[in-house]
Design an enzyme around this catalytic site. Structure first.
Site, short mmCIF file in Angstrom:
data_model
loop_
_atom_site.label_atom_id
_atom_site.label_comp_id
_atom_site.label_asym_id
_atom_site.label_seq_id
_atom_site.Cartn_x
_atom_site.Cartn_y
_atom_site.Cartn_z
N GLU A 1 25.56 35.80 19.94
CA GLU A 1 24.48 35.04 20.55
C GLU A 1 23.29 34.99 19.61
O GLU A 1 23.07 35.92 18.83
CB GLU A 1 24.04 35.71 21.85
CG GLU A 1 25.18 35.79 22.83
CD GLU A 1 24.84 36.58 24.07
OE1 GLU A 1 23.65 36.65 24.45
OE2 GLU A 1 25.78 37.11 24.68
N CYS B 1 15.98 34.82 16.97
CA CYS B 1 16.52 36.16 17.13
C CYS B 1 18.01 36.10 16.75
O CYS B 1 18.77 35.33 17.34
CB CYS B 1 16.32 36.58 18.59
SG CYS B 1 16.95 38.23 18.92
N CYS C 1 28.37 46.12 19.17
CA CYS C 1 27.50 47.12 18.54
C CYS C 1 28.11 48.50 18.78
O CYS C 1 28.68 48.75 19.84
CB CYS C 1 26.10 47.05 19.13
SG CYS C 1 24.93 48.18 18.34
N CYS D 1 23.67 52.32 23.01
CA CYS D 1 22.48 52.50 23.85
C CYS D 1 22.87 52.15 25.30
O CYS D 1 23.43 51.08 25.55
CB CYS D 1 21.34 51.60 23.37
SG CYS D 1 20.88 51.95 21.67
N CYS E 1 21.98 48.72 27.16
CA CYS E 1 22.08 47.46 26.40
C CYS E 1 23.45 46.82 26.61
O CYS E 1 24.48 47.49 26.57
CB CYS E 1 21.84 47.76 24.92
SG CYS E 1 22.10 46.35 23.84
N HIS F 1 12.44 54.22 22.39
CA HIS F 1 12.86 54.26 23.80
C HIS F 1 12.70 55.61 24.50
O HIS F 1 12.94 55.70 25.71
CB HIS F 1 14.31 53.79 23.98
CG HIS F 1 14.59 52.46 23.38
ND1 HIS F 1 13.69 51.43 23.38
CD2 HIS F 1 15.69 51.97 22.74
CE1 HIS F 1 14.21 50.38 22.79
NE2 HIS F 1 15.42 50.68 22.38
N ASN G 1 15.27 43.91 30.63
CA ASN G 1 16.00 42.76 31.16
C ASN G 1 17.23 43.29 31.88
O ASN G 1 18.07 43.93 31.24
CB ASN G 1 16.47 41.85 30.02
CG ASN G 1 15.44 40.82 29.64
OD1 ASN G 1 15.03 40.02 30.46
ND2 ASN G 1 15.01 40.88 28.40
N CYS H 1 20.07 39.95 24.57
CA CYS H 1 21.28 39.62 23.82
C CYS H 1 22.49 40.40 24.27
O CYS H 1 22.39 41.55 24.64
CB CYS H 1 21.04 39.81 22.34
SG CYS H 1 20.45 38.29 21.64
N1 SAH Z 1 20.21 47.53 17.00
C1 SAH Z 1 18.86 47.09 16.83
C2 SAH Z 1 18.62 45.67 17.34
C3 SAH Z 1 18.91 45.62 18.82
S1 SAH Z 1 18.16 44.50 19.90
C4 SAH Z 1 17.91 48.05 17.52
O1 SAH Z 1 18.38 48.96 18.20
O2 SAH Z 1 16.70 47.91 17.35
C5 SAH Z 1 16.45 44.67 19.84
C6 SAH Z 1 15.79 45.50 20.95
O3 SAH Z 1 16.16 45.09 22.27
C7 SAH Z 1 16.14 46.97 20.83
O4 SAH Z 1 14.96 47.71 20.92
C8 SAH Z 1 17.00 47.17 22.05
O5 SAH Z 1 17.04 48.50 22.46
C9 SAH Z 1 16.36 46.24 23.06
N2 SAH Z 1 17.19 45.94 24.22
C10 SAH Z 1 18.52 46.01 24.36
N3 SAH Z 1 18.92 45.67 25.60
C11 SAH Z 1 17.79 45.37 26.29
C12 SAH Z 1 17.53 44.94 27.62
N4 SAH Z 1 18.52 44.74 28.48
N5 SAH Z 1 16.25 44.71 27.97
C13 SAH Z 1 15.25 44.87 27.09
N6 SAH Z 1 15.42 45.26 25.82
C14 SAH Z 1 16.68 45.53 25.42
#
Ligand code: SAH
Length: 352
Positions: free
Chosen positions: A96, A109, A116, A120, A123, A222, A296, A339
């Protein structure tokens, strides 16, 4: 490198590939510049539109090179101007990418991996693990596909590597793509407007520090202590917050660019006053921005967005401690812009 298409992917950065090919056909060297200009500046979608090239050369280019290796499976538009593409790769994998409009900003983005491996817990991207790294051509292709969504008078201004995947786990391909994105003969987006977001992998962060401390670095924290971070960001069990922050400090020393720390607020998990206080002491004195991201919702996961009152309380503690904070606005909610979500809700058979 994975070469997925049958023909070489023209967007796969390799400055000599096109030059060599043109030379073998007795073409002057400026043809390569013309091709790039059509792709990156004039936003064409096919070789036939490159009208200052001889027709025969356009045909030969099309016979020899693949321009696009992805297909658009879904294209969603939200009323706030956010647009999202679900792309299918040549091997069937899906990724995406998102275009965000904010004032005069046009940010994109971009994903770095299919899935991945970081795990996390909140996510959507990592729920099924990682399938593979994207090639730099596939990373660049996302940028161009999103650029095609712009009106002629609009220009891409910012890139964030915040889509699916961990960019620092696919650093070579990400850097090759960003080289092209930031080059004046590529997309021409200044490195200052390009952000690499990482879960915090110290070795790879140090490699960036040594080689190209040109980009803006965002670290997904986080949690303000290891016990909580170990739960939310499982890779932390092997690393620990202190090593992540130390690597971020070294990047700052080399780049001179203010760091960003990201913090997704999860109701009743990491949003309590003591978390805000710990976070304040962890980051105090650092020239850093704390980016607090509202969660989200991801269907099937138990995490919730905190109530406004909890967010407010969290914010006040950090502000009183003198931290520079930004509470990110939510964008693209209607189109599952966090994403990794669209991919999960789109049946494999669906095409646009
Ligand atoms: N792997 C990288 C890029 C990931 S996406 C990283 O960890 O930074 C970018 C951000 O979106 C990260 O901080 C991730 O933790 C956050 N993220 C992931 N899922 C999310 C969600 N459902 N709501 C809000 N932020 C989210």
């Amino acid at each position: 490198m994975v070469e997925l298409a049958e023909k070489p992917h023209l967007l796969q950065p390799d400055p000599e590939k096109l030059n060599r090919w043109l030379q073998e056909r007795g073409q002057p060297p400026f043809r390569a510049r013309q091709v790039k200009k059509w792709l990156f500046e004039k936003r064409v979608t096919g070789f036939q539109e490159m009208t200052d090239l001889p027709r025969k050369l356009r045909d030969e280019l099309a016979d020899h090179f693949e321009l696009w290796t992805t297909q658009v499976v879904r294209h969603q538009q939200a009323s706030d101007g956010t647009e999202k593409l679900l792309l299918q790769l040549a091997d069937g994998g899906r990724i995406e990418c998102v275009l965000l409009r904010d004032g005069i900003r046009r940010s994109i983005c971009i994903s770095s991996q299919v899935g991945c491996a970081m795990g996390c817990v909140f996510c959507a991207s990592g729920l099924d693990g990682v399938e593979r790294n994207l090639t730099s051509g596939e990373i660049l292709e996302q940028m161009l596909r999103l650029q095609h969504l712009l009106e002629p008078e609009e220009r891409l201004s910012h890139i964030v590597m915040m889509g699916m995947g961990e960019p620092l786990a696919n650093l070579n391909q990400v850097l090759d793509a960003l080289d092209e994105a930031s080059s004046s003969t590529g997309l021409g987006i200044s490195a200052r407007r390009i952000t690499i977001s990482t879960v915090g992998l110290p070795e790879a962060m140090d490699r960036l520090t040594r080689t190209v401390p040109r980009y803006h670095l965002a670290v997904s924290l986080h949690a303000p202590n290891d016990a909580l971070r170990d739960q939310l960001v499982p890779i932390n069990r092997r690393i620990g917050i202190q090593r992540v922050i130390a690597a971020a400090d070294r990047y700052f020393d080399a780049s001179g660019r203010r760091l960003t720390f990201e913090y997704v607020l999860l109701a009743d998990i990491n949003d309590r006053p003591e978390h805000a206080q710990q976070l304040a002491s962890l980051l105090r004195g650092r020239p850093a921005l704390l980016n607090v991201i509202p969660y989200n919702l991801v269907p099937g996961l138990p995490y919730r967005t905190p109530l406004t009152s909890a967010v407010q309380r969290f914010r006040e503690i950090l502000e009183q401690a003198g931290l520079v904070i930004k509470f990110r606005q939510r964008k693209g909610d209607q189109i599952a812009a966090a994403c990794g979500q669209l991919r999960r809700i789109t049946p494999a058979s669906q095409k646009q």
